[in-house]
Design an enzyme around this catalytic site. Structure first.
Site, PDB file in Angstrom:
ATOM      1  N   HIS A  63      18.521  19.986   4.534  1.00 27.30           N
ATOM      2  CA  HIS A  63      18.827  21.362   4.889  1.00 27.30           C
ATOM      3  C   HIS A  63      19.617  21.985   3.738  1.00 27.30           C
ATOM      4  CE1 HIS A  63      18.156  20.907   9.503  1.00 27.30           C
ATOM      5  NE2 HIS A  63      17.087  21.374   8.893  1.00 27.30           N
ATOM      6  N   ASP A  65      22.170  23.906   3.160  1.00 23.02           N
ATOM      7  CA  ASP A  65      23.625  23.878   2.977  1.00 23.02           C
ATOM      8  C   ASP A  65      24.120  22.511   2.528  1.00 23.02           C
ATOM      9  OD1 ASP A  65      22.722  23.232   5.613  1.00 23.02           O
ATOM     10  OD2 ASP A  65      24.766  23.302   6.368  1.00 23.02           O
ATOM     11  N   HIS A  66      23.231  21.540   2.448  1.00 21.09           N
ATOM     12  CA  HIS A  66      23.622  20.194   2.021  1.00 21.09           C
ATOM     13  C   HIS A  66      22.997  19.792   0.688  1.00 21.09           C
ATOM     14  CE1 HIS A  66      25.453  19.036   5.949  1.00 21.09           C
ATOM     15  NE2 HIS A  66      24.655  20.007   6.356  1.00 21.09           N
ATOM     16  N   HIS A 139      19.193  14.035  13.944  1.00 21.37           N
ATOM     17  CA  HIS A 139      19.213  15.462  13.623  1.00 21.37           C
ATOM     18  C   HIS A 139      17.795  16.013  13.753  1.00 21.37           C
ATOM     19  CE1 HIS A 139      20.986  19.075  12.216  1.00 21.37           C
ATOM     20  NE2 HIS A 139      20.486  19.053  10.995  1.00 21.37           N
ATOM     21  N   ASP A 206      25.297  16.233   9.800  1.00 19.09           N
ATOM     22  CA  ASP A 206      24.541  16.806  10.908  1.00 19.09           C
ATOM     23  C   ASP A 206      23.862  15.754  11.797  1.00 19.09           C
ATOM     24  OD1 ASP A 206      25.260  18.743   9.138  1.00 19.09           O
ATOM     25  OD2 ASP A 206      23.422  19.897   9.341  1.00 19.09           O
TER      26      ASP A 206
END
Length: 303
Positions: A63, A65-66, A139, A206
């Site tokens: 994802h 943001d990672h 996740h 997450d």
């Protein structure tokens, strides 16, 4: 030096005070860069951390943001002429994404970046410093958490060494051989030392609650864990594959964690103190609500 340098603490959307994710674990001469989100290269500059400090890059999942800060970090390794190899771990199912990020734009690649994708639970690397392992989380996309464990050892007791007349290079000889002849008498290592538990660190992003979260957190000195939501939004957390601060703290309490570092906060909560209060209701250990550019020392060794 063993500390966590916090580069970013936001979740999907950054805020004025929180950058996307980014965490550098400094462990003696090693540097583990976890989940470099967008802006990580600049956050490292602001934190006073050179990219040459990085020896491993560990992505939990793909994802944005990672991982959207990865291109800048990869290119900076070459720009700064980092001489040592840097190993990159990431979910093997995301090889295509890693390739796109690694070569997002043309640049002169001179750094030695070695890819070691994670295909399942198990040990990723081991050596004198410790063991790095991964476990699959729960996740919405494939994700892995990481754990680093230092081998147990022994702590030398100066007063007992002095009583037996052992000093200087003889201390090292005793540690390596397990015993030493002093004035015609054999002195065993256990006579001048006590067991020393290796330090342990876990990184959990997450995920919903699952067995892997507890396995990663078991007995660690520092647990860095997402707490995207508060308990009032537990249904949202479950739907989107995340934890609440209360759930993260319950993991720490059940697993005997010494220091709980909460991070990855949703922008919907302007008051970070609420995360600390919710966690404190179920966990009586040390709680840190991570802030961008803060440094969190690993707890001192257990006596």
């Amino acid at each position: 030096m063993r500390e966590l340098v916090v580069l970013g603490t936001a979740s999907q959307a950054p805020t004025r005070t929180r950058n996307h994710n980014g965490y550098l674990l400094r462990w003696d001469d090693q540097g583990f860069l976890f989940d470099p989100g967008e802006g990580t290269q600049r956050q490292m500059l602001r934190a006073g951390v050179a990219v040459s400090a990085v020896t491993r890059i560990c992505l939990t999942h793909f994802h944005g943001d990672h991982c959207l800060g990865l291109p800048g970090v990869v290119q900076r390794l070459s720009l700064d002429g980092v001489a040592h190899p840097v190993v990159a771990h990431y979910p093997a199912s995301g090889r295509e994404y890693f390739a796109r990020l690694r070569h997002a734009t043309p640049f002169r690649e001179v750094a030695d970046l070695r890819e070691e994708p994670v295909a399942g639970d198990g040990v990723l690397a081991s050596g004198p410093a410790g063991v790095l392992e991964a476990r699959r989380l729960d996740h919405r996309v494939e994700a892995f958490g990481y754990r680093f464990t230092e081998p147990d050892g022994r702590r030398m007791l100066p007063e007992r060494l002095a009583a037996h007349g052992i000093a200087g290079p003889d201390v090292g000889r005793l540690q390596r051989a397990g015993e030493l002849v002093v004035d015609g008498r054999v002195v065993g290592l256990d006579e001048v030392s006590v067991p020393r538990r290796g330090q342990r660190f876990a990184f959990v992003m997450d995920t919903r609650l699952c067995d892997a979260v507890f396995a990663l957190a078991d007995g660690v000195d520092m647990l860095v864990i997402e707490s995207t939501f508060l308990a009032e939004d537990e249904a949202l957390a479950r739907d989107y594959g995340h934890l609440t601060a209360r759930q993260a703290a319950s993991v720490a309490a059940r697993c005997g964690v010494r220091q709980l570092v909460l991070t990855h906060f949703s922008q919907r909560y302007p008051d970070p103190s609420r995360f600390a209060a919710e966690a404190a209701a179920v966990f009586d250990g040390e709680i840190v609500v991570a802030q961008d550019l803060s440094r969190v020392p690993l707890p001192s060794r257990r006596s």
